[in-house]
Design a protein around this motif. Structure first.
Motif, PDB file in Angstrom:
ATOM      1  N   VAL A  59     -17.246   0.518  50.655  1.00 21.44           N
ATOM      2  CA  VAL A  59     -16.109   0.153  51.496  1.00 21.44           C
ATOM      3  C   VAL A  59     -15.919  -1.368  51.498  1.00 21.44           C
ATOM      4  CG1 VAL A  59     -15.084   0.311  53.793  1.00 21.44           C
ATOM      5  CG2 VAL A  59     -16.589   2.143  52.949  1.00 21.44           C
ATOM      6  N   PRO A  60     -14.704  -1.841  51.160  1.00 20.33           N
ATOM      7  CA  PRO A  60     -14.465  -3.295  51.186  1.00 20.33           C
ATOM      8  C   PRO A  60     -14.247  -3.799  52.612  1.00 20.33           C
ATOM      9  CG  PRO A  60     -12.468  -2.153  50.541  1.00 20.33           C
ATOM     10  CD  PRO A  60     -13.533  -1.095  50.652  1.00 20.33           C
ATOM     11  N   GLU A  61     -14.608  -5.034  52.832  1.00 24.58           N
ATOM     12  CA  GLU A  61     -14.325  -5.684  54.111  1.00 24.58           C
ATOM     13  C   GLU A  61     -13.002  -6.425  53.976  1.00 24.58           C
ATOM     14  OE1 GLU A  61     -16.100  -9.267  56.955  1.00 24.58           O
ATOM     15  OE2 GLU A  61     -17.361  -8.336  55.422  1.00 24.58           O
ATOM     16  N   LEU A  62     -12.074  -6.150  54.891  1.00 18.12           N
ATOM     17  CA  LEU A  62     -10.752  -6.759  54.798  1.00 18.12           C
ATOM     18  C   LEU A  62     -10.839  -8.266  54.993  1.00 18.12           C
ATOM     19  CD1 LEU A  62      -8.580  -4.149  56.738  1.00 18.12           C
ATOM     20  CD2 LEU A  62      -8.902  -4.400  54.268  1.00 18.12           C
ATOM     21  N   PRO A  63     -10.087  -9.029  54.189  1.00 15.57           N
ATOM     22  CA  PRO A  63     -10.162 -10.493  54.251  1.00 15.57           C
ATOM     23  C   PRO A  63      -9.333 -11.068  55.395  1.00 15.57           C
ATOM     24  CG  PRO A  63      -8.585  -9.855  52.593  1.00 15.57           C
ATOM     25  CD  PRO A  63      -9.183  -8.577  53.114  1.00 15.57           C
ATOM     26  N   GLN A  64      -9.629 -12.310  55.745  1.00 16.74           N
ATOM     27  CA  GLN A  64      -8.825 -13.029  56.724  1.00 16.74           C
ATOM     28  C   GLN A  64      -7.525 -13.481  56.067  1.00 16.74           C
ATOM     29  OE1 GLN A  64     -11.276 -16.237  58.113  1.00 16.74           O
ATOM     30  NE2 GLN A  64     -12.633 -14.912  59.285  1.00 16.74           N
ATOM     31  N   GLU A  65      -6.567 -13.925  56.897  1.00 18.21           N
ATOM     32  CA  GLU A  65      -5.293 -14.407  56.380  1.00 18.21           C
ATOM     33  C   GLU A  65      -5.518 -15.599  55.451  1.00 18.21           C
ATOM     34  OE1 GLU A  65      -0.924 -15.919  58.036  1.00 18.21           O
ATOM     35  OE2 GLU A  65      -2.508 -15.293  59.426  1.00 18.21           O
ATOM     36  N   GLY A  66      -4.786 -15.620  54.359  1.00 21.62           N
ATOM     37  CA  GLY A  66      -4.940 -16.693  53.389  1.00 21.62           C
ATOM     38  C   GLY A  66      -5.930 -16.376  52.290  1.00 21.62           C
ATOM     39  N   LEU A  67      -6.554 -15.196  52.374  1.00 15.77           N
ATOM     40  CA  LEU A  67      -7.501 -14.772  51.350  1.00 15.77           C
ATOM     41  C   LEU A  67      -7.054 -13.445  50.752  1.00 15.77           C
ATOM     42  CD1 LEU A  67     -10.896 -15.507  53.169  1.00 15.77           C
ATOM     43  CD2 LEU A  67      -9.738 -16.939  51.471  1.00 15.77           C
ATOM     44  N   ALA A  68      -7.452 -13.204  49.517  1.00 19.74           N
ATOM     45  CA  ALA A  68      -7.140 -11.944  48.847  1.00 19.74           C
ATOM     46  C   ALA A  68      -8.439 -11.175  48.605  1.00 19.74           C
ATOM     47  CB  ALA A  68      -6.431 -12.216  47.521  1.00 19.74           C
ATOM     48  N   LEU A  69      -8.321  -9.864  48.485  1.00 19.53           N
ATOM     49  CA  LEU A  69      -9.472  -8.988  48.262  1.00 19.53           C
ATOM     50  C   LEU A  69      -9.440  -8.475  46.833  1.00 19.53           C
ATOM     51  CD1 LEU A  69     -11.881  -7.259  49.265  1.00 19.53           C
ATOM     52  CD2 LEU A  69     -10.198  -5.576  50.055  1.00 19.53           C
ATOM     53  N   ARG A  70     -10.523  -8.685  46.110  1.00 20.79           N
ATOM     54  CA  ARG A  70     -10.598  -8.185  44.738  1.00 20.79           C
ATOM     55  C   ARG A  70     -12.037  -7.815  44.397  1.00 20.79           C
ATOM     56  NH1 ARG A  70      -9.712 -13.670  41.033  1.00 20.79           N
ATOM     57  NH2 ARG A  70     -11.776 -14.590  41.424  1.00 20.79           N
ATOM     58  N   ARG A  71     -12.178  -7.113  43.283  1.00 19.67           N
ATOM     59  CA  ARG A  71     -13.513  -6.759  42.792  1.00 19.67           C
ATOM     60  C   ARG A  71     -14.034  -7.892  41.924  1.00 19.67           C
ATOM     61  NH1 ARG A  71     -16.734  -2.890  45.100  1.00 19.67           N
ATOM     62  NH2 ARG A  71     -18.409  -2.303  43.655  1.00 19.67           N
ATOM     63  N   SER A  72     -15.311  -8.148  42.001  1.00 20.86           N
ATOM     64  CA  SER A  72     -15.899  -9.206  41.183  1.00 20.86           C
ATOM     65  C   SER A  72     -15.785  -8.849  39.705  1.00 20.86           C
ATOM     66  CB  SER A  72     -17.367  -9.414  41.559  1.00 20.86           C
ATOM     67  OG  SER A  72     -18.109  -8.215  41.352  1.00 20.86           O
ATOM     68  N   SER A  73     -15.874  -9.851  38.844  1.00 26.29           N
ATOM     69  CA  SER A  73     -15.682  -9.628  37.408  1.00 26.29           C
ATOM     70  C   SER A  73     -16.725  -8.688  36.822  1.00 26.29           C
ATOM     71  CB  SER A  73     -15.715 -10.969  36.664  1.00 26.29           C
ATOM     72  OG  SER A  73     -16.935 -11.646  36.900  1.00 26.29           O
ATOM     73  N   ASP A  74     -17.921  -8.644  37.429  1.00 20.75           N
ATOM     74  CA  ASP A  74     -18.944  -7.710  36.925  1.00 20.75           C
ATOM     75  C   ASP A  74     -18.832  -6.332  37.560  1.00 20.75           C
ATOM     76  OD1 ASP A  74     -19.871  -8.083  39.501  1.00 20.75           O
ATOM     77  OD2 ASP A  74     -21.652  -9.219  38.922  1.00 20.75           O
ATOM     78  N   GLY A  75     -17.863  -6.156  38.497  1.00 19.73           N
ATOM     79  CA  GLY A  75     -17.625  -4.855  39.108  1.00 19.73           C
ATOM     80  C   GLY A  75     -18.648  -4.427  40.127  1.00 19.73           C
ATOM     81  N   LYS A  76     -19.535  -5.326  40.527  1.00 24.00           N
ATOM     82  CA  LYS A  76     -20.634  -4.920  41.403  1.00 24.00           C
ATOM     83  C   LYS A  76     -20.346  -5.096  42.887  1.00 24.00           C
ATOM     84  CE  LYS A  76     -24.274  -5.774  37.981  1.00 24.00           C
ATOM     85  NZ  LYS A  76     -25.529  -6.516  37.690  1.00 24.00           N
ATOM     86  N   GLN A  77     -19.359  -5.891  43.231  1.00 24.43           N
ATOM     87  CA  GLN A  77     -19.125  -6.134  44.659  1.00 24.43           C
ATOM     88  C   GLN A  77     -17.689  -6.565  44.916  1.00 24.43           C
ATOM     89  OE1 GLN A  77     -21.723  -9.346  45.776  1.00 24.43           O
ATOM     90  NE2 GLN A  77     -20.929 -10.722  44.213  1.00 24.43           N
ATOM     91  N   TRP A  78     -17.311  -6.509  46.198  1.00 25.94           N
ATOM     92  CA  TRP A  78     -16.014  -7.007  46.622  1.00 25.94           C
ATOM     93  C   TRP A  78     -16.128  -8.501  46.917  1.00 25.94           C
ATOM     94  CZ3 TRP A  78     -12.159  -3.805  45.806  1.00 25.94           C
ATOM     95  CH2 TRP A  78     -12.386  -2.438  45.854  1.00 25.94           C
ATOM     96  N   GLU A  79     -15.037  -9.215  46.704  1.00 25.55           N
ATOM     97  CA  GLU A  79     -15.053 -10.641  46.994  1.00 25.55           C
ATOM     98  C   GLU A  79     -13.727 -11.079  47.604  1.00 25.55           C
ATOM     99  OE1 GLU A  79     -15.917 -12.534  43.290  1.00 25.55           O
ATOM    100  OE2 GLU A  79     -13.927 -12.160  42.440  1.00 25.55           O
ATOM    101  N   HIS A  80     -13.794 -12.097  48.434  1.00 30.94           N
ATOM    102  CA  HIS A  80     -12.609 -12.693  49.041  1.00 30.94           C
ATOM    103  C   HIS A  80     -12.325 -14.017  48.333  1.00 30.94           C
ATOM    104  CE1 HIS A  80     -13.538 -10.454  53.078  1.00 30.94           C
ATOM    105  NE2 HIS A  80     -13.189  -9.637  52.092  1.00 30.94           N
TER     106      HIS A  80
END
Length: 204
Positions: A59-80
């Motif tokens: 489950v991803p954690e929703l980002p704060q305003e001004g940030l975007a949510l995407r998967r890391s390039s290695d596919g292992k985790q969510w990142e803001h």
């Protein structure tokens, strides 16, 4: 008597990412190119099947305003990551505006600060007006305008002088000649290096 269940069968996954128990599972999907999160869905998985490409079960954690949510390039985790999309940035070398279309940090030569004039230079993280460059351009423009007005005055003076020399000038033309000569003299005394305003041509 039959045994009934009102529970939805949930899939169970092993460490390799394949289902060991058939059922439904919530998946979190990303864009195939940008890896940006695009939404959640239910997916039914038979035994031995993994989630679809571009989908994840953590489950991803929703980002704060001004940030975007995407998967890391290695596919292992969510990142803001920073998200300036739809905002206008300015090139710190050329001052040219650019509309941001991709998520992520701004480039080293980009800023959200708006330059105030065509003479602004990027110095220590801010726009600073190059006053000397501004002055040189103003002087150059003033010289051009002054030369144009001197040329116009001289042309009119030449025509009126011809009329006087030929004794064909009217009183109005004699007065006009004086006015234009006075105007040309005023122009010759203008200092282009000051803020002195170039005088207007005489209205006859």
């Amino acid at each position: 008597m039959k045994n009934y269940s009102i529970e939805v069968n949930s899939a169970k996954m092993n460490e390799s990412g394949f289902s060991v128990q058939a059922g439904w599972i919530t998946i979190y999907q990303v864009h195939p190119v940008s890896r940006e999160y695009i939404g959640a869905n239910y997916e039914y998985l038979p035994i031995g099947v993994g989630v679809p490409a571009g989908s994840y079960i953590d489950v991803p954690e929703l980002p704060q305003e001004g940030l975007a949510l995407r998967r890391s390039s290695d596919g292992k985790q969510w990142e803001h990551v920073s998200d300036y999309r739809s905002q206008t940035v300015y090139n710190t070398e050329t001052r040219q505006p650019h509309k941001v279309t991709d998520m992520g940090e701004l480039q080293a030569n980009q800023t959200l600060l708006v330059p105030t004039s065509e003479f602004d230079k990027w110095v220590d993280g801010q726009w600073v007006t190059d006053l000397e460059a501004q002055r040189q351009v103003l002087v150059a423009n003033k010289k051009v305008e002054l030369n144009i007005r001197l040329s116009q005055a001289s042309e009119r003076i030449q025509v009126l002088s011809d009329a006087v020399e030929l004794n064909l000038a009217t009183e109005e033309e004699k007065n006009e000649l004086k006015a234009w000569k006075t105007y040309r003299l005023q122009l010759s005394r203008v200092d282009v290096n000051t803020t002195e305003i170039i005088p207007q041509a005489p209205v006859i």
